[in-house]
Scaffold this motif. Structure first.
Motif, PDB file in Angstrom:
ATOM      1  N   SER A   1       0.800  -1.220   0.000  1.00 26.57           N
ATOM      2  CA  SER A   1       0.000   0.000   0.000  1.00 26.57           C
ATOM      3  C   SER A   1       0.837   1.277   0.000  1.00 26.57           C
ATOM      4  O   SER A   1       0.360   2.321  -0.418  1.00 26.57           O
ATOM      5  CB  SER A   1      -0.950   0.014   1.191  1.00 26.57           C
ATOM      6  OG  SER A   1      -0.219   0.008   2.402  1.00 26.57           O
ATOM      7  N   ASP A   2       2.088   1.205   0.447  1.00 25.92           N
ATOM      8  CA  ASP A   2       2.906   2.416   0.506  1.00 25.92           C
ATOM      9  C   ASP A   2       3.744   2.624  -0.761  1.00 25.92           C
ATOM     10  O   ASP A   2       4.448   3.611  -0.871  1.00 25.92           O
ATOM     11  CB  ASP A   2       3.808   2.398   1.737  1.00 25.92           C
ATOM     12  CG  ASP A   2       4.786   1.230   1.736  1.00 25.92           C
ATOM     13  OD1 ASP A   2       4.495   0.214   1.070  1.00 25.92           O
ATOM     14  OD2 ASP A   2       5.832   1.343   2.391  1.00 25.92           O
ATOM     15  N   GLN A   3       3.655   1.715  -1.738  1.00 30.88           N
ATOM     16  CA  GLN A   3       4.418   1.871  -2.975  1.00 30.88           C
ATOM     17  C   GLN A   3       3.571   2.555  -4.043  1.00 30.88           C
ATOM     18  O   GLN A   3       2.359   2.404  -4.073  1.00 30.88           O
ATOM     19  CB  GLN A   3       4.898   0.515  -3.492  1.00 30.88           C
ATOM     20  CG  GLN A   3       5.955  -0.121  -2.629  1.00 30.88           C
ATOM     21  CD  GLN A   3       6.472  -1.418  -3.256  1.00 30.88           C
ATOM     22  OE1 GLN A   3       5.787  -2.042  -4.046  1.00 30.88           O
ATOM     23  NE2 GLN A   3       7.672  -1.794  -2.889  1.00 30.88           N
ATOM     24  N   ARG A   4       4.237   3.289  -4.907  1.00 26.49           N
ATOM     25  CA  ARG A   4       3.577   3.984  -6.017  1.00 26.49           C
ATOM     26  C   ARG A   4       4.377   3.716  -7.291  1.00 26.49           C
ATOM     27  O   ARG A   4       5.576   3.486  -7.249  1.00 26.49           O
ATOM     28  CB  ARG A   4       3.537   5.495  -5.774  1.00 26.49           C
ATOM     29  CG  ARG A   4       2.807   5.898  -4.525  1.00 26.49           C
ATOM     30  CD  ARG A   4       1.304   5.878  -4.767  1.00 26.49           C
ATOM     31  NE  ARG A   4       0.604   6.332  -3.582  1.00 26.49           N
ATOM     32  CZ  ARG A   4      -0.183   5.559  -2.853  1.00 26.49           C
ATOM     33  NH1 ARG A   4      -0.366   4.309  -3.166  1.00 26.49           N
ATOM     34  NH2 ARG A   4      -0.800   6.036  -1.804  1.00 26.49           N
ATOM     35  N   TYR A   5       3.670   3.770  -8.418  1.00 27.60           N
ATOM     36  CA  TYR A   5       4.360   3.679  -9.701  1.00 27.60           C
ATOM     37  C   TYR A   5       5.095   4.978  -9.967  1.00 27.60           C
ATOM     38  O   TYR A   5       4.587   6.062  -9.705  1.00 27.60           O
ATOM     39  CB  TYR A   5       3.360   3.457 -10.843  1.00 27.60           C
ATOM     40  CG  TYR A   5       2.730   2.085 -10.847  1.00 27.60           C
ATOM     41  CD1 TYR A   5       3.501   0.941 -10.988  1.00 27.60           C
ATOM     42  CD2 TYR A   5       1.352   1.938 -10.742  1.00 27.60           C
ATOM     43  CE1 TYR A   5       2.919  -0.314 -11.007  1.00 27.60           C
ATOM     44  CE2 TYR A   5       0.763   0.688 -10.764  1.00 27.60           C
ATOM     45  CZ  TYR A   5       1.555  -0.438 -10.897  1.00 27.60           C
ATOM     46  OH  TYR A   5       0.971  -1.669 -10.922  1.00 27.60           O
ATOM     47  N   ASP A   6       6.301   4.868 -10.527  1.00 32.76           N
ATOM     48  CA  ASP A   6       7.019   6.070 -10.936  1.00 32.76           C
ATOM     49  C   ASP A   6       7.052   6.118 -12.464  1.00 32.76           C
ATOM     50  O   ASP A   6       6.465   5.267 -13.146  1.00 32.76           O
ATOM     51  CB  ASP A   6       8.419   6.124 -10.323  1.00 32.76           C
ATOM     52  CG  ASP A   6       9.315   4.951 -10.731  1.00 32.76           C
ATOM     53  OD1 ASP A   6       8.986   4.247 -11.708  1.00 32.76           O
ATOM     54  OD2 ASP A   6      10.344   4.745 -10.071  1.00 32.76           O
ATOM     55  N   ALA A   7       7.737   7.099 -13.020  1.00 28.00           N
ATOM     56  CA  ALA A   7       7.787   7.282 -14.471  1.00 28.00           C
ATOM     57  C   ALA A   7       8.421   6.079 -15.158  1.00 28.00           C
ATOM     58  O   ALA A   7       7.987   5.678 -16.246  1.00 28.00           O
ATOM     59  CB  ALA A   7       8.543   8.559 -14.806  1.00 28.00           C
ATOM     60  N   ALA A   8       9.440   5.501 -14.542  1.00 34.12           N
ATOM     61  CA  ALA A   8      10.091   4.323 -15.138  1.00 34.12           C
ATOM     62  C   ALA A   8       9.122   3.140 -15.181  1.00 34.12           C
ATOM     63  O   ALA A   8       9.084   2.396 -16.165  1.00 34.12           O
ATOM     64  CB  ALA A   8      11.345   3.953 -14.351  1.00 34.12           C
ATOM     65  N   ASP A   9       8.338   2.961 -14.123  1.00 36.04           N
ATOM     66  CA  ASP A   9       7.323   1.897 -14.102  1.00 36.04           C
ATOM     67  C   ASP A   9       6.288   2.116 -15.198  1.00 36.04           C
ATOM     68  O   ASP A   9       5.905   1.186 -15.910  1.00 36.04           O
ATOM     69  CB  ASP A   9       6.614   1.834 -12.751  1.00 36.04           C
ATOM     70  CG  ASP A   9       7.530   1.422 -11.615  1.00 36.04           C
ATOM     71  OD1 ASP A   9       8.451   0.616 -11.842  1.00 36.04           O
ATOM     72  OD2 ASP A   9       7.311   1.917 -10.488  1.00 36.04           O
ATOM     73  N   ALA A  10       5.831   3.347 -15.339  1.00 36.17           N
ATOM     74  CA  ALA A  10       4.830   3.677 -16.352  1.00 36.17           C
ATOM     75  C   ALA A  10       5.375   3.409 -17.748  1.00 36.17           C
ATOM     76  O   ALA A  10       4.664   2.874 -18.609  1.00 36.17           O
ATOM     77  CB  ALA A  10       4.390   5.131 -16.214  1.00 36.17           C
TER      78      ALA A  10
END
Length: 76
Positions: A21-30
């Motif tokens: 729950s505390d992780q988010r996608y970043d630009a590299a993930d996208a």
């Protein structure tokens, strides 16, 4: 999410989720998700084209066999 886009339109949507729950996608993930969706759409389109080509080849082979049978019958 990333759309599965081919030359013929949108096939669907590829959706990913994060279990932490505390992780988010970043630009590299996208960017990675977008590239994966692009490649998946290409693979799906290629599979569809291969199936259509295989069916057409089988249909032509059947038609050719029928024509050869009819030609042989005329020669008798």
């Amino acid at each position: 999410s990333a759309p599965l886009v081919t030359r013929h339109g949108v096939l669907g949507v590829l959706t990913f989720g994060i279990t932490e729950s505390d992780q988010r996608y970043d630009a590299a993930d996208a960017a990675l998700i977008a590239e994966f969706a692009k490649r998946a759409a290409t693979a799906l389109e290629n599979a569809h084209l291969y199936a259509a080509q295989t069916q057409a080849r089988e249909d032509l082979a059947r038609a050719n066999a029928q024509l050869l049978e009819r030609a042989a019958a005329l020669d008798r």
